[in-house]
Design a protein around this motif. Structure first.
Motif, PDB file in Angstrom:
ATOM      1  N   ALA A 117      31.498  34.054  38.682  1.00  0.00           N
ATOM      2  CA  ALA A 117      31.997  35.054  39.308  1.00  0.00           C
ATOM      3  C   ALA A 117      33.244  35.962  39.286  1.00  0.00           C
ATOM      4  CB  ALA A 117      32.160  34.835  40.856  1.00  0.00           C
ATOM      5  N   GLN A 118      34.121  35.180  38.379  1.00  0.00           N
ATOM      6  CA  GLN A 118      35.229  36.013  37.900  1.00  0.00           C
ATOM      7  C   GLN A 118      34.976  36.936  36.914  1.00  0.00           C
ATOM      8  OE1 GLN A 118      38.051  34.989  39.354  1.00  0.00           O
ATOM      9  NE2 GLN A 118      36.517  33.816  40.766  1.00  0.00           N
ATOM     10  N   PRO A 119      35.964  37.926  37.009  1.00  0.00           N
ATOM     11  CA  PRO A 119      36.019  39.332  36.098  1.00  0.00           C
ATOM     12  C   PRO A 119      35.754  38.613  34.453  1.00  0.00           C
ATOM     13  CG  PRO A 119      37.509  39.630  37.727  1.00  0.00           C
ATOM     14  CD  PRO A 119      36.931  37.992  37.837  1.00  0.00           C
ATOM     15  N   ALA A 120      34.921  39.410  33.632  1.00  0.00           N
ATOM     16  CA  ALA A 120      34.781  39.159  32.098  1.00  0.00           C
ATOM     17  C   ALA A 120      34.618  40.295  31.676  1.00  0.00           C
ATOM     18  CB  ALA A 120      33.786  37.896  32.042  1.00  0.00           C
ATOM     19  N   LEU A 121      34.487  40.029  30.325  1.00  0.00           N
ATOM     20  CA  LEU A 121      34.240  41.455  29.583  1.00  0.00           C
ATOM     21  C   LEU A 121      32.886  42.157  30.074  1.00  0.00           C
ATOM     22  CD1 LEU A 121      35.426  40.582  25.853  1.00  0.00           C
ATOM     23  CD2 LEU A 121      36.478  42.225  27.520  1.00  0.00           C
ATOM     24  N   GLU A 122      31.890  41.541  30.193  1.00  0.00           N
ATOM     25  CA  GLU A 122      30.456  41.964  30.549  1.00  0.00           C
ATOM     26  C   GLU A 122      30.691  42.253  32.125  1.00  0.00           C
ATOM     27  OE1 GLU A 122      30.134  37.533  30.660  1.00  0.00           O
ATOM     28  OE2 GLU A 122      30.995  38.833  29.134  1.00  0.00           O
ATOM     29  N   ARG A 123      31.583  41.783  32.753  1.00  0.00           N
ATOM     30  CA  ARG A 123      31.490  41.828  34.197  1.00  0.00           C
ATOM     31  C   ARG A 123      32.825  42.308  34.711  1.00  0.00           C
ATOM     32  NH1 ARG A 123      29.428  37.316  33.311  1.00  0.00           N
ATOM     33  NH2 ARG A 123      31.175  36.156  34.217  1.00  0.00           N
ATOM     34  N   PRO A 124      33.462  43.361  34.477  1.00  0.00           N
ATOM     35  CA  PRO A 124      34.806  43.473  34.665  1.00  0.00           C
ATOM     36  C   PRO A 124      35.249  43.527  36.057  1.00  0.00           C
ATOM     37  CG  PRO A 124      33.778  45.596  33.270  1.00  0.00           C
ATOM     38  CD  PRO A 124      32.727  44.652  33.817  1.00  0.00           C
ATOM     39  N   GLU A 125      34.229  43.587  37.014  1.00  0.00           N
ATOM     40  CA  GLU A 125      34.639  43.438  38.375  1.00  0.00           C
ATOM     41  C   GLU A 125      34.150  42.289  38.975  1.00  0.00           C
ATOM     42  OE1 GLU A 125      33.336  47.029  40.766  1.00  0.00           O
ATOM     43  OE2 GLU A 125      33.953  48.341  39.128  1.00  0.00           O
ATOM     44  N   GLY A 126      33.807  41.389  38.101  1.00  0.00           N
ATOM     45  CA  GLY A 126      33.248  39.916  38.500  1.00  0.00           C
ATOM     46  C   GLY A 126      31.770  40.233  39.215  1.00  0.00           C
ATOM     47  N   ALA A 127      31.512  39.140  39.572  1.00  0.00           N
ATOM     48  CA  ALA A 127      30.155  38.929  40.296  1.00  0.00           C
ATOM     49  C   ALA A 127      30.199  38.826  41.773  1.00  0.00           C
ATOM     50  CB  ALA A 127      29.207  38.250  39.532  1.00  0.00           C
ATOM     51  N   ARG A 128      29.572  39.172  42.572  1.00  0.00           N
ATOM     52  CA  ARG A 128      29.452  38.586  44.045  1.00  0.00           C
ATOM     53  C   ARG A 128      28.645  37.290  44.147  1.00  0.00           C
ATOM     54  NH1 ARG A 128      27.620  44.503  46.809  1.00  0.00           N
ATOM     55  NH2 ARG A 128      29.355  45.570  46.007  1.00  0.00           N
ATOM     56  N   VAL A 129      29.188  36.353  44.906  1.00  0.00           N
ATOM     57  CA  VAL A 129      28.045  35.015  45.002  1.00  0.00           C
ATOM     58  C   VAL A 129      27.416  35.470  46.194  1.00  0.00           C
ATOM     59  CG1 VAL A 129      28.539  32.848  45.677  1.00  0.00           C
ATOM     60  CG2 VAL A 129      30.335  33.903  44.290  1.00  0.00           C
ATOM     61  N   VAL A 130      26.165  35.165  45.700  1.00  0.00           N
ATOM     62  CA  VAL A 130      24.780  35.145  46.865  1.00  0.00           C
ATOM     63  C   VAL A 130      24.916  33.785  47.385  1.00  0.00           C
ATOM     64  CG1 VAL A 130      22.444  35.518  47.268  1.00  0.00           C
ATOM     65  CG2 VAL A 130      23.941  36.956  45.536  1.00  0.00           C
ATOM     66  N   THR A 131      24.934  33.552  48.559  1.00  0.00           N
ATOM     67  CA  THR A 131      24.931  32.204  49.643  1.00  0.00           C
ATOM     68  C   THR A 131      24.388  32.428  50.941  1.00  0.00           C
ATOM     69  OG1 THR A 131      26.289  30.330  50.036  1.00  0.00           O
ATOM     70  CG2 THR A 131      27.386  32.487  50.355  1.00  0.00           C
TER      71      THR A 131
ATOM     72  N   TRP B 183      32.781  29.677  50.680  1.00  0.00           N
ATOM     73  CA  TRP B 183      33.645  30.469  49.831  1.00  0.00           C
ATOM     74  C   TRP B 183      34.979  31.240  50.562  1.00  0.00           C
ATOM     75  CZ3 TRP B 183      32.533  30.054  44.981  1.00  0.00           C
ATOM     76  CH2 TRP B 183      31.287  29.526  44.692  1.00  0.00           C
ATOM     77  N   GLU B 184      35.199  30.962  51.883  1.00  0.00           N
ATOM     78  CA  GLU B 184      36.417  31.744  52.317  1.00  0.00           C
ATOM     79  C   GLU B 184      37.645  31.002  51.322  1.00  0.00           C
ATOM     80  OE1 GLU B 184      36.240  30.363  56.437  1.00  0.00           O
ATOM     81  OE2 GLU B 184      34.769  32.000  57.041  1.00  0.00           O
ATOM     82  N   GLY B 185      38.512  31.833  51.236  1.00  0.00           N
ATOM     83  CA  GLY B 185      39.683  31.673  50.676  1.00  0.00           C
ATOM     84  C   GLY B 185      39.815  31.740  48.991  1.00  0.00           C
ATOM     85  N   SER B 186      38.449  31.686  48.559  1.00  0.00           N
ATOM     86  CA  SER B 186      38.065  31.643  47.138  1.00  0.00           C
ATOM     87  C   SER B 186      38.458  32.696  46.188  1.00  0.00           C
ATOM     88  CB  SER B 186      36.719  31.193  46.833  1.00  0.00           C
ATOM     89  OG  SER B 186      35.989  32.207  47.102  1.00  0.00           O
ATOM     90  N   GLY B 187      38.691  33.902  46.862  1.00  0.00           N
ATOM     91  CA  GLY B 187      38.966  35.266  46.182  1.00  0.00           C
ATOM     92  C   GLY B 187      37.928  35.785  45.582  1.00  0.00           C
ATOM     93  N   VAL B 188      36.633  35.424  45.850  1.00  0.00           N
ATOM     94  CA  VAL B 188      35.417  36.014  45.376  1.00  0.00           C
ATOM     95  C   VAL B 188      34.655  36.840  46.331  1.00  0.00           C
ATOM     96  CG1 VAL B 188      34.905  34.601  43.357  1.00  0.00           C
ATOM     97  CG2 VAL B 188      33.816  34.146  45.784  1.00  0.00           C
ATOM     98  N   SER B 189      33.939  37.930  45.992  1.00  0.00           N
ATOM     99  CA  SER B 189      33.283  38.705  47.073  1.00  0.00           C
ATOM    100  C   SER B 189      31.866  37.901  47.383  1.00  0.00           C
ATOM    101  CB  SER B 189      32.910  40.040  46.574  1.00  0.00           C
ATOM    102  OG  SER B 189      33.958  40.829  46.303  1.00  0.00           O
TER     103      SER B 189
END
Length: 128
Positions: free
Chosen positions: A96-110, A116-122
């Protein structure tokens, strides 16, 4: 990646929900197959965790060609180092972290957004 594409990564709970017929996860996968609007990622460690809980989930997900599978590499193992969470959770967080192919990262579907609270991911909550 097409402009406006949403990157999402399915966690163990979303993978189990898909196997149980969750309509929201199914719609995301349908949209990713039919359009460029969604790009779905799966961390293989999370898939292994889901398959441990419900045998057959991995085989079901493996045939879905619209999914981008992420192998467990050294960077993912290092990201998991010292984590109190499962390897599948840590691998999903890494994807889920930003990467070259995902500059904004990825949202975690759950279906377990509190995990995921406090993990820093959307998070995209697909709880029924």
């Amino acid at each position: 990646m097409a402009a406006g594409t949403v990157d999402v990564v399915l966690d163990e709970h979303a993978l189990l929900a898909l196997g149980a017929g969750n309509i929201l996860v199914s719609r995301i996968l349908h949209q990713s197959a039919a359009t460029d609007a969604w790009r779905v990622h799966v961390a293989l460690a999370a898939l292994a965790d889901a398959d441990t809980t419900r045998v057959g989930v991995a085989g079901h997900v493996a045939v879905l060609d619209q999914i981008v599978f992420h192998p467990l590499d050294l960077a993912a193992v290092l990201a998991a180092s010292g984590q109190s969470r499962s390897l599948g959770w840590s691998h999903t967080w890494h994807v889920a972290q930003p990467a070259l192919e995902r500059p904004e990262g990825a949202r975690v579907v759950t279906t377990a957004p509190k995990d995921w609270e406090g993990s820093g991911v959307s998070v995209l909550d697909v709880s029924p």
